[in-house]
Design a protein around this motif. Structure first.
Motif, short mmCIF file in Angstrom:
data_model
loop_
_atom_site.label_atom_id
_atom_site.label_comp_id
_atom_site.label_asym_id
_atom_site.label_seq_id
_atom_site.Cartn_x
_atom_site.Cartn_y
_atom_site.Cartn_z
N LYS A 63 -5.16 6.79 4.83
CA LYS A 63 -6.63 6.75 4.71
C LYS A 63 -7.21 5.60 5.51
O LYS A 63 -8.22 5.75 6.21
CB LYS A 63 -7.01 6.61 3.24
CG LYS A 63 -8.51 6.67 2.98
CD LYS A 63 -8.81 6.62 1.49
CE LYS A 63 -10.32 6.68 1.24
NZ LYS A 63 -10.62 6.64 -0.22
N GLN B 51 -2.57 5.55 0.94
CA GLN B 51 -3.56 4.52 1.22
C GLN B 51 -3.52 4.11 2.69
O GLN B 51 -4.57 3.94 3.33
CB GLN B 51 -3.31 3.30 0.33
CG GLN B 51 -3.64 3.52 -1.13
CD GLN B 51 -3.22 2.34 -2.00
OE1 GLN B 51 -2.14 1.76 -1.81
NE2 GLN B 51 -4.05 1.99 -2.96
N LYS C 46 0.84 -1.20 0.00
CA LYS C 46 0.00 0.00 0.00
C LYS C 46 0.87 1.24 0.00
O LYS C 46 1.94 1.28 0.60
CB LYS C 46 -0.93 -0.01 1.21
CG LYS C 46 -1.95 -1.13 1.20
CD LYS C 46 -2.83 -1.07 2.43
CE LYS C 46 -3.92 -2.13 2.38
NZ LYS C 46 -3.37 -3.50 2.34
#
Length: 292
Positions: free
Chosen positions: A10, A7, A3
């Motif tokens: 988040k 990402q 990731k």
């Protein structure tokens, strides 16, 4: 698939919201004689801490430094508020609850160095704070237990201050192990543990650092005496029990207590009888240490 930092950030934000919404304490509000919120200068800016005390400070008092859990990426000092209030009511000491910075925005070693700086501030300002710099204990739950163990190793290495005791409450002590090679309980799944690793570690090589994985430290001699609490169904139990054995083998006075039928984080989410027994054990050991 790896990731991206965006990402991970988040995912972490949403995980924190879900974690906060699911926080259900197993006990009611506990009053203390004095509660305060402070900002302590550290290596990465000001760090928020909560302090609790119920005993008189006619003379310098011992200190217990608390580090909350949450996989390094979730949780806050508020999550341990009741825990710290109960401890301050049972143990004649000042409880300092550190709200350390979270990953992935702040990866290893930021939370560790930040927490170290808080303890050094306490030690260096002991006279003003009316605390006993020779009676500072540290402890934490899960990721907080990892940080507590790491702080003891770091303090031994730097020799700027020392801890008199460590309380490792179902700690994560070996992040080099593939989470998917181990069992899970309903709180600590392999997928969640892998996410914690991705958020906290800068690279996979960090997992081999003893300050990340204390179980990998070559030498555990001269560390503070320890209380290691484990849960029978917790996937972290084997590494915590190995660490307790290694501490004992290194000449460190260690108590390791497993709670039958319990899962990870049981001291905060129950069952209540086991949680209260674990708390009493912690309180009893700290009282003994602080009275010596």
């Amino acid at each position: 698939m790896t990731k991206t930092p965006q990402q991970l950030a988040k995912i972490a934000v949403q995980a924190r919201k879900n974690f906060a919404a699911g926080q259900q304490k197993i006990t009611d509000f506990v009053p203390v004689r004095h509660f305060s919120e402070h900002l302590i200068p550290t290596c990465i800016g000001e760090t928020r801490v909560f302090t609790y005390i119920s005993c008189e400070q006619n003379e310098p008092v011992p200190v217990f430094v608390n580090l909350h859990g949450g996989g390094f990426m979730m949780g806050s000092a508020e999550d341990d508020d009741i825990w710290c209030r109960r401890l301050a009511s049972a143990v004649p000491c000042l409880v300092v609850n550190i709200d350390y910075r979270l990953a992935p925005e702040h990866k290893f070693p930021i939370a560790l160095e930040e927490s170290y700086a808080v303890v050094k501030y306490l030690h260096d300002n002991a006279a003003t704070l009316r605390i006993n710099p020779q009676r500072i204990a540290v402890g934490g739950q899960s990721a907080g237990g990892n940080l507590a163990a790491g702080l003891c190793l770091l303090a031994r290495s730097r020799q700027e201050f020392s801890f008199c005791y460590q309380v490792l409450n179902y700690p994560a002590l070996d992040m080099s192990v593939d989470p998917f090679s181990q069992p899970a309980d309903k709180i600590l799944t392999p997928r969640l543990r892998a996410l914690f690793n991705d958020c906290y570690l800068r690279t996979q090589d960090d997992a081999l650092n003893p300050l990340v994985s204390p179980l990998l430290a070559e030498n555990l001699a001269s560390l503070p005496a320890a209380l290691v609490i484990t849960a029978e169904l917790d996937p972290l139990r084997p590494e915590a029990e190995q660490y307790a054995k290694r501490l004992t083998d290194a000449g460190v006075k260690t108590i390791c207590k497993m709670f039958i039928g319990c899962i990870h984080a049981f001291t905060h989410f129950g069952p209540r009888q086991a949680a209260e027994e674990a708390e009493r054990l912690i309180h009893t050991q700290l009282c003994r240490v602080f009275e010596d």
